[in-house]
Design a protein around this motif. Sequence first.
Motif, PDB file in Angstrom:
ATOM      1  N   THR A  45       0.810  -1.212   0.000  1.00 30.58           N
ATOM      2  CA  THR A  45       0.000   0.000   0.000  1.00 30.58           C
ATOM      3  C   THR A  45       0.843   1.262   0.000  1.00 30.58           C
ATOM      4  O   THR A  45       0.338   2.346  -0.240  1.00 30.58           O
ATOM      5  CB  THR A  45      -0.936   0.030   1.223  1.00 30.58           C
ATOM      6  N   SER A  46       2.137   1.118   0.245  1.00 26.93           N
ATOM      7  CA  SER A  46       3.007   2.290   0.274  1.00 26.93           C
ATOM      8  C   SER A  46       3.287   2.841  -1.113  1.00 26.93           C
ATOM      9  O   SER A  46       3.755   3.954  -1.258  1.00 26.93           O
ATOM     10  CB  SER A  46       4.348   1.944   0.959  1.00 26.93           C
ATOM     11  N   GLY A  47       3.000   2.056  -2.162  1.00 26.23           N
ATOM     12  CA  GLY A  47       3.231   2.492  -3.521  1.00 26.23           C
ATOM     13  C   GLY A  47       4.669   2.333  -3.956  1.00 26.23           C
ATOM     14  O   GLY A  47       5.049   2.745  -5.043  1.00 26.23           O
ATOM     15  N   SER A  48       5.535   1.742  -3.131  1.00 27.35           N
ATOM     16  CA  SER A  48       6.936   1.534  -3.459  1.00 27.35           C
ATOM     17  C   SER A  48       7.163   0.067  -3.790  1.00 27.35           C
ATOM     18  O   SER A  48       7.116  -0.780  -2.905  1.00 27.35           O
ATOM     19  CB  SER A  48       7.823   1.961  -2.279  1.00 27.35           C
ATOM     20  N   ARG A  49       7.423  -0.207  -5.060  1.00 26.74           N
ATOM     21  CA  ARG A  49       7.587  -1.599  -5.486  1.00 26.74           C
ATOM     22  C   ARG A  49       8.842  -2.240  -4.912  1.00 26.74           C
ATOM     23  O   ARG A  49       8.876  -3.436  -4.626  1.00 26.74           O
ATOM     24  CB  ARG A  49       7.644  -1.642  -7.020  1.00 26.74           C
ATOM     25  N   TRP A  50       9.888  -1.430  -4.708  1.00 27.92           N
ATOM     26  CA  TRP A  50      11.154  -1.976  -4.264  1.00 27.92           C
ATOM     27  C   TRP A  50      11.122  -2.462  -2.818  1.00 27.92           C
ATOM     28  O   TRP A  50      11.794  -3.423  -2.466  1.00 27.92           O
ATOM     29  CB  TRP A  50      12.268  -0.925  -4.425  1.00 27.92           C
ATOM     30  N   LEU A  51      10.342  -1.783  -1.949  1.00 27.25           N
ATOM     31  CA  LEU A  51      10.367  -2.114  -0.525  1.00 27.25           C
ATOM     32  C   LEU A  51       9.874  -3.526  -0.225  1.00 27.25           C
ATOM     33  O   LEU A  51      10.539  -4.269   0.514  1.00 27.25           O
ATOM     34  CB  LEU A  51       9.572  -1.077   0.272  1.00 27.25           C
ATOM     35  N   PRO A  52       8.720  -3.984  -0.772  1.00 25.39           N
ATOM     36  CA  PRO A  52       8.312  -5.362  -0.513  1.00 25.39           C
ATOM     37  C   PRO A  52       9.294  -6.393  -1.040  1.00 25.39           C
ATOM     38  O   PRO A  52       9.459  -7.463  -0.448  1.00 25.39           O
ATOM     39  CB  PRO A  52       6.948  -5.487  -1.202  1.00 25.39           C
ATOM     40  N   LEU A  53       9.982  -6.091  -2.140  1.00 21.05           N
ATOM     41  CA  LEU A  53      10.975  -7.030  -2.667  1.00 21.05           C
ATOM     42  C   LEU A  53      12.182  -7.131  -1.736  1.00 21.05           C
ATOM     43  O   LEU A  53      12.708  -8.227  -1.491  1.00 21.05           O
ATOM     44  CB  LEU A  53      11.415  -6.597  -4.068  1.00 21.05           C
ATOM     45  N   VAL A  54      12.618  -5.986  -1.209  1.00 21.97           N
ATOM     46  CA  VAL A  54      13.765  -5.981  -0.286  1.00 21.97           C
ATOM     47  C   VAL A  54      13.437  -6.750   0.990  1.00 21.97           C
ATOM     48  O   VAL A  54      14.237  -7.569   1.462  1.00 21.97           O
ATOM     49  CB  VAL A  54      14.196  -4.537   0.045  1.00 21.97           C
ATOM     50  N   VAL A  55      12.250  -6.510   1.558  1.00 20.04           N
ATOM     51  CA  VAL A  55      11.934  -7.176   2.823  1.00 20.04           C
ATOM     52  C   VAL A  55      11.647  -8.670   2.611  1.00 20.04           C
ATOM     53  O   VAL A  55      11.926  -9.482   3.498  1.00 20.04           O
ATOM     54  CB  VAL A  55      10.781  -6.488   3.577  1.00 20.04           C
ATOM     55  N   PHE A  56      11.108  -9.047   1.443  1.00 24.97           N
ATOM     56  CA  PHE A  56      10.930 -10.477   1.171  1.00 24.97           C
ATOM     57  C   PHE A  56      12.283 -11.166   1.045  1.00 24.97           C
ATOM     58  O   PHE A  56      12.476 -12.284   1.539  1.00 24.97           O
ATOM     59  CB  PHE A  56      10.116 -10.704  -0.106  1.00 24.97           C
ATOM     60  N   ASN A  57      13.223 -10.484   0.404  1.00 27.37           N
ATOM     61  CA  ASN A  57      14.571 -11.036   0.285  1.00 27.37           C
ATOM     62  C   ASN A  57      15.180 -11.280   1.662  1.00 27.37           C
ATOM     63  O   ASN A  57      15.734 -12.344   1.931  1.00 27.37           O
ATOM     64  CB  ASN A  57      15.452 -10.088  -0.532  1.00 27.37           C
ATOM     65  N   LEU A  92      10.327  -2.367   9.691  1.00 34.29           N
ATOM     66  CA  LEU A  92       9.728  -3.382   8.827  1.00 34.29           C
ATOM     67  C   LEU A  92      10.792  -4.335   8.282  1.00 34.29           C
ATOM     68  O   LEU A  92      10.581  -5.550   8.208  1.00 34.29           O
ATOM     69  CB  LEU A  92       8.977  -2.713   7.672  1.00 34.29           C
ATOM     70  N   PHE A  93      11.930  -3.780   7.889  1.00 36.78           N
ATOM     71  CA  PHE A  93      13.043  -4.593   7.378  1.00 36.78           C
ATOM     72  C   PHE A  93      13.460  -5.638   8.412  1.00 36.78           C
ATOM     73  O   PHE A  93      13.599  -6.828   8.105  1.00 36.78           O
ATOM     74  CB  PHE A  93      14.217  -3.668   7.041  1.00 36.78           C
ATOM     75  N   THR A  94      13.634  -5.190   9.645  1.00 34.40           N
ATOM     76  CA  THR A  94      14.063  -6.126  10.684  1.00 34.40           C
ATOM     77  C   THR A  94      12.906  -6.976  11.209  1.00 34.40           C
ATOM     78  O   THR A  94      13.124  -8.061  11.748  1.00 34.40           O
ATOM     79  CB  THR A  94      14.737  -5.369  11.847  1.00 34.40           C
ATOM     80  N   PHE A  95      11.660  -6.484  11.052  1.00 34.64           N
ATOM     81  CA  PHE A  95      10.493  -7.313  11.378  1.00 34.64           C
ATOM     82  C   PHE A  95      10.495  -8.575  10.523  1.00 34.64           C
ATOM     83  O   PHE A  95      10.326  -9.698  11.032  1.00 34.64           O
ATOM     84  CB  PHE A  95       9.206  -6.525  11.140  1.00 34.64           C
ATOM     85  N   TYR A  96      10.681  -8.408   9.225  1.00 34.32           N
ATOM     86  CA  TYR A  96      10.688  -9.582   8.346  1.00 34.32           C
ATOM     87  C   TYR A  96      11.943 -10.429   8.553  1.00 34.32           C
ATOM     88  O   TYR A  96      11.914 -11.646   8.357  1.00 34.32           O
ATOM     89  CB  TYR A  96      10.520  -9.147   6.889  1.00 34.32           C
ATOM     90  N   ALA A  97      13.041  -9.789   8.979  1.00 34.85           N
ATOM     91  CA  ALA A  97      14.215 -10.571   9.359  1.00 34.85           C
ATOM     92  C   ALA A  97      13.889 -11.464  10.557  1.00 34.85           C
ATOM     93  O   ALA A  97      14.236 -12.644  10.595  1.00 34.85           O
ATOM     94  CB  ALA A  97      15.382  -9.646   9.692  1.00 34.85           C
ATOM     95  N   SER A  98      13.191 -10.900  11.542  1.00 35.15           N
ATOM     96  CA  SER A  98      12.803 -11.673  12.725  1.00 35.15           C
ATOM     97  C   SER A  98      11.812 -12.782  12.370  1.00 35.15           C
ATOM     98  O   SER A  98      11.839 -13.859  12.963  1.00 35.15           O
ATOM     99  CB  SER A  98      12.179 -10.755  13.783  1.00 35.15           C
ATOM    100  N   LEU A  99      10.922 -12.498  11.409  1.00 29.37           N
ATOM    101  CA  LEU A  99      10.010 -13.545  10.953  1.00 29.37           C
ATOM    102  C   LEU A  99      10.798 -14.715  10.377  1.00 29.37           C
ATOM    103  O   LEU A  99      10.493 -15.882  10.643  1.00 29.37           O
ATOM    104  CB  LEU A  99       9.046 -12.975   9.913  1.00 29.37           C
ATOM    105  N   GLY A 100      11.848 -14.400   9.616  1.00 25.17           N
ATOM    106  CA  GLY A 100      12.732 -15.453   9.115  1.00 25.17           C
ATOM    107  C   GLY A 100      13.439 -16.171  10.244  1.00 25.17           C
ATOM    108  O   GLY A 100      13.577 -17.396  10.237  1.00 25.17           O
ATOM    109  N   HIS A 101      13.890 -15.406  11.252  1.00 25.66           N
ATOM    110  CA  HIS A 101      14.550 -16.007  12.415  1.00 25.66           C
ATOM    111  C   HIS A 101      13.606 -16.946  13.171  1.00 25.66           C
ATOM    112  O   HIS A 101      14.050 -17.884  13.823  1.00 25.66           O
ATOM    113  CB  HIS A 101      15.024 -14.911  13.380  1.00 25.66           C
ATOM    114  N   ALA A 102      12.301 -16.646  13.090  1.00 28.78           N
ATOM    115  CA  ALA A 102      11.319 -17.454  13.821  1.00 28.78           C
ATOM    116  C   ALA A 102      11.010 -18.762  13.116  1.00 28.78           C
ATOM    117  O   ALA A 102      11.165 -19.846  13.689  1.00 28.78           O
ATOM    118  CB  ALA A 102      10.037 -16.645  14.030  1.00 28.78           C
ATOM    119  N   PHE A 103      10.581 -18.680  11.843  1.00 28.34           N
ATOM    120  CA  PHE A 103      10.161 -19.918  11.190  1.00 28.34           C
ATOM    121  C   PHE A 103      11.350 -20.735  10.694  1.00 28.34           C
ATOM    122  O   PHE A 103      11.250 -21.953  10.554  1.00 28.34           O
ATOM    123  CB  PHE A 103       9.167 -19.633  10.047  1.00 28.34           C
TER     124      PHE A 103
END
Length: 392
Positions: A6-18, A138-149
């Motif tokens: 929803t932020s309108g930035s295509r690059w941000l979701p790709l970076v955090v998924f990576n 958000l960047f580190t949130f998704y990092a922590s999600l990776g650390h969790a699962f």
Amino acid sequence: MSKLLTSGSRWLPLVVFNTLMIQGGIYVVRPIISYKALELGADAAMVGLIGATFALAPLVFAIRIGQSVDKGKAGYALLAGSGILALTTIALLFIDSIPLLMIAMPSLGIGHLLCMVGGQTMIANRSKSEHYEKNFGLFTFYASLGHAFGPLIGGWLADSGEVRVNANAAFLFALGMFVLAAISVLSLSTKEENQPVPEKTNFKVTAREVLAVPTFKSGIFVASATTSVVDVMLIFLPLFGRELGISVADVGVLLAIRSVASMGVRVLLGQITRWLGLKRILIWGAVVTLASMVALALAQDFWVIAAIMLVSGFAMGIGQPATMAWVSRISNADSRGLAIAIRLTANRFGQVALPAVAGVIAGGGVAAVFYMLAAIQAASVVATSRALKQGD
């Protein structure tokens, strides 16, 4: 992920998924390497030394990587790092000796460093200053999600019900994540996506000049102190669990609890920082982490340790995104990649030195390692108090 779109930035979701895939895979591979080293005859000191090699090569190359990323190669760094991690994990499927593990670990470290410098620099250069805490959160949130699962599923796959772990099953799971990470950033590695941001100039900034920026040294020390706690725990919690009779799968659960708790604070970090200020949240995070490490050293029961992981995970989740914002905000656009690389170099130095020191200390019992981590957090409180003003 929908919140990001929803932020309108295509690059941000790709970076955090990576980073989700990269961190998930790393948190599978590194604890399993500790178990594999034990099976190959390594003692606690050797496990610490092997863990330290993860940061050894990046410690040498981080500055050069940061200078390269400042030329507009953040997307290239993300793709290259993901590819190196995938190829190294393929090699781990066939490695069966301690010397080869000590070669594989620096390779993993270089791949991880490329992804971290690339992702953090892209966020620093493409985000507004007032959005740093939110986007790094958000960047580190998704990092922590990776650390969790990652360790949760990896530990379940590796737990054969016997003393010997099924390392290759966990490595294959990690390999799949690294491949997805590489695919996710293919579009960010194009020439168009890797043009330098408009505000950059051709003026070359040196590492010495970056280090001379006021409060920069304090910022990277605090970042290193936070990273060291998480990193040493990742290496030595399997040994602590083995001392207490806790299974591989249950150690994975404990690591996952810590990561989930970190996620909770990181997704709200922008709002919390606006309420309390950067200085206050960093100090309280370090104080709670200090107390948690002392409690962990005294713990004997799985459920007590799980409670400590919950509390400490929330506190540990503050330091990394907060210091990313700290360092990015005081750096200019020409040198953000270099500044982030120096910050990560400091982190890597701690990751080289502290696991090796912890390995020696652990010879008298792994609990002693947690007292060392508490002392490091005390130093972090002092550094933050002196560097930042109350309004920061």
